[in-house]
Design an enzyme around this catalytic site. Structure first.
Site, PDB file in Angstrom:
ATOM      1  N   ASP A 186       0.827  -1.207   0.000  1.00 51.86           N
ATOM      2  CA  ASP A 186       0.000   0.000   0.000  1.00 51.86           C
ATOM      3  C   ASP A 186       0.862   1.258   0.000  1.00 51.86           C
ATOM      4  O   ASP A 186       0.633   2.187  -0.787  1.00 51.86           O
ATOM      5  CB  ASP A 186      -0.895   0.027   1.243  1.00 51.86           C
ATOM      6  CG  ASP A 186      -2.050  -0.956   1.154  1.00 51.86           C
ATOM      7  OD1 ASP A 186      -2.325  -1.453   0.063  1.00 51.86           O
ATOM      8  OD2 ASP A 186      -2.675  -1.213   2.197  1.00 51.86           O
ATOM      9  N   LEU A 187       1.823   1.291   0.892  1.00 53.09           N
ATOM     10  CA  LEU A 187       2.614   2.508   1.078  1.00 53.09           C
ATOM     11  C   LEU A 187       3.481   2.805  -0.135  1.00 53.09           C
ATOM     12  O   LEU A 187       3.563   3.960  -0.586  1.00 53.09           O
ATOM     13  CB  LEU A 187       3.477   2.376   2.335  1.00 53.09           C
ATOM     14  CG  LEU A 187       2.703   2.215   3.654  1.00 53.09           C
ATOM     15  CD1 LEU A 187       3.654   1.887   4.794  1.00 53.09           C
ATOM     16  CD2 LEU A 187       1.899   3.459   3.979  1.00 53.09           C
TER      17      LEU A 187
END
Length: 414
Positions: A186-187
Site C-alpha cells: 500500500d505505502l
C-alpha cells in the site's frame, strides 16, 4: 496550465506549500490512495476527500479510537486523511455523478483506488472525465494495474507482497517466508503514485493535457526487490530468505548487545580498521584471515571469526553506549522499538512527529518525510468527519444554495 489560485482560496485558507492552488479529488479508501492524497495535502494542495454518505471509508472504525461515544474518531483514519476537506457524495446516483463531474471541471488531479473498471461502470472513468476536463491528471492505484491479464483481480497489500516477490525473500533460511511487517504494498504504491502525479501535473502545465497515472501494488513491491532481479537474470540465482544477512556484504547485519540489538555495517577496510581501534584491538585490522574486505565477505570466515569478534565487543555495551561510541565514525545504529523511535531527539528535530487534532485532542502522529527548504509543508488540519465540508465545497465551488443542499440531503445524495 496555470493553477487557479482563486479557486483554491475560495474554499480553504491559503497555506504555504508548493502545491497551493492545486485541487485534488480524493476518491480513495484505506491506505493505498489516502496516503498519496495526504502527501499532496501536506504540501499545500486542496484535497477533497469524497466518501459515500452511507458507506464511508471503513478505516474510520480502525483502532486506536480517540474520544467517547458518538464523538469517537479513528487515529488511524486521521493519520492518512489530515489536511483534507470532507465531502459525502453518492457516486451511484445520477445527482451525485452530476455533482462529481462539476467538481472534476474545477480539479487538477483525481486519485482513486478502486479495482480497474469500477469507475468506468459508474460513467466516471478517465475517458468520460477527460471530456469534462482535458487537463485532469487521473491517478489510479490498484492491486495489479489497469492492463495485463490479472488487472481485474482484487488486491490487498499482502497480494502485492506475495506476487511482487518480496514475501518469498523475507524471513530466515530454512523457514517459511514472512511478510514484511508493514503494509509496504500500500505505502509504496502511494509513494509511486505521488511521484507520477507530480510528473503528469508538470506535463499538464506544459501542454494543457492530462493523462492517467497507473500504479499497481504488485509493480511497486516488485521494484523494491533490489538485486534479486539481476541475480536471477544474470546468474539464475533465486533469492531466498536470508534473515538479517546480506547476500554478499559482510559484516552487515544485526548483532546482540547488552540490552538488545544493533545494526553494524562496517564492512569496508576503512570502517573495519576504525572499529577495531574503537574497541581497543587494532591488531584485528591486520590479521591475515580478515585483513581485506574480500576475505571478510567469505561466509565461513564471517561465521567463525568476524561475527564472534563483534558479538564479544558489542555484548559489553548497551545500544545507547554503542551509538555514542560509534558517533559519526562507524555505521552502527541501535535497532529501536517504536517507542524508542518516537522519543528519538533526531526524529523530533526532523519534524517526524507532529500534533494533529483528533476528536478534540492533539494526537502525535507521523510527520511528512519530505523536507523542502523554500516552502512549508506538513500537517496542519485534522481529518474531516464524514461530510464535514459539504456546504463549504458545494456552495463555494459549485454555487449550490441552501435549498439545493437540503434536497440533496433528503435524497441521501450527500
Amino acid at each position: 496550465m496555470q493553477v487557479d489560485a482563486d479557486r483554491h482560496e475560495a474554499i480553504t485558507p491559503r497555506r504555504d506549500g508548493p502545491l497551493a492552488g492545486v485541487v485534488v479529488l480524493d476518491v480513495t479508501r484505506v491506505v493505498a490512495g489516502p496516503f498519496c492524497a495526504m502527501m499532496l495535502a501536506d504540501m499545500g494542495a486542496t484535497v477533497i476527500k469524497i466518501e459515500h454518505p452511507q458507506d464511508p471509508d471503513y478505516t474510520r472504525t480502525f483502532p486506536p479510537m480517540v474520544g467517547n461515544g458518538d464523538t469517537q474518531e479513528s487515529a488511524f483514519y486521521a493519520q492518512y486523511n489530515r489536511n483534507k476537506l470532507g465531502v459525502s457524495l453518492d457516486l451511484r446516483s445520477e445527482e451525485g455523478k452530476a455533482l462529481f463531474r462539476r467538481l472534476v471541471r474545477k480539479a487538477d488531479i483525481l486519485v482513486e483506488n478502486f479495482r480497474p473498471g469500477v469507475m468506468d461502470k459508474l460513467g466516471l472513468g478517465y475517458d468520460a472525465l477527460k471530456l469534462e476536463n482535458p487537463r485532469l491528471v487521473y491517478a489510479a492505484i490498484s492491486g495489479f494495474g489497469r492492463t495485463g491479464p490479472n488487472s481485474r483481480r482484487p488486491g490487498y497489500d499482502n497480494s502485492g507482497q506475495a506476487t511482487g516477490g518480496l514475501w518469498s525473500m523475507n524471513g530466515y533460511p530454512g523457514q517459511p517466508p514472512v511478510r514484511v511487517g508493514t503494509i509496504i504494498g500500500d505505502l509504496s504504491a502511494s509513494l509511486y503514485a505521488a511521484v507520477g502525479i507530480l510528473a503528469a501535473l508538470r506535463e499538464a502545465e506544459r501542454k494543457g493535457v492530462g493523462q492517467i497515472v497507473d500504479v499497481s501494488q504488485q509493480d511497486a513491491v516488485f521494484s523494491l526487490t533490489e538485486n534479486a532481479v539481476v541475480r536471477y537474470t544474470v546468474d539464475k540465482e533465486i533469492a531466498t530468505p536470508l534473515g538479517n544477512d546480506h547476500p554478499f556484504v559482510r559484516p552487515y547485519g544485526q548483532y546482540p548487545c547488552a540490552d538488545g540489538y544493533v545494526f553494524f555495517g562496517g564492512y569496508t577496510d576503512k570502517f573495519w580498521a576504525i572499529t577495531c581501534a574503537l574497541f581497543g584491538e587494532p591488531e584485528w585490522a591486520t590479521d591475515p584471515r580478515i585483513d581485506t574486505m574480500e576475505k571478510r565477505f567469505d561466509p565461513e570466515t564471517d561465521e567463525t571469526v568476524v561475527t564472534p569478534l563483534l558479538n564479544r565487543w558489542f555484548s559489553r555495551y548497551t545500544k545507547a553506549e554503542l551509538e555514542a561510541m560509534a558517533g559519526d565514525d562507524v555505521p552502527l545504529s541501535a535497532i529501536k522499538s517504536i517507542d524508542e523511535v518516537i522519543a528519538d531527539p533526531h526524529i523530533r528535530a526532523r519534524g517526524m512527529i507532529v500534533d494533529v487534532p483528533v476528536a478534540g485532542r492533539d494526537i502525535e502522529m507521523l510527520g511528512l518525510p519530505i523536507k523542502l527548504s523554500g516552502t512549508n509543508a506538513g500537517a496542519h488540519d485534522p481529518a474531516p468527519v464524514l461530510g464535514q465540508h459539504n456546504e463549504l465545497v458545494l456552495k463555494h465551488m459549485l454555487g449550490l444554495d441552501d435549498a439545493a443542499l437540503a434536497t440533496l440531503r433528503g435524497k441521501g445524495v450527500i
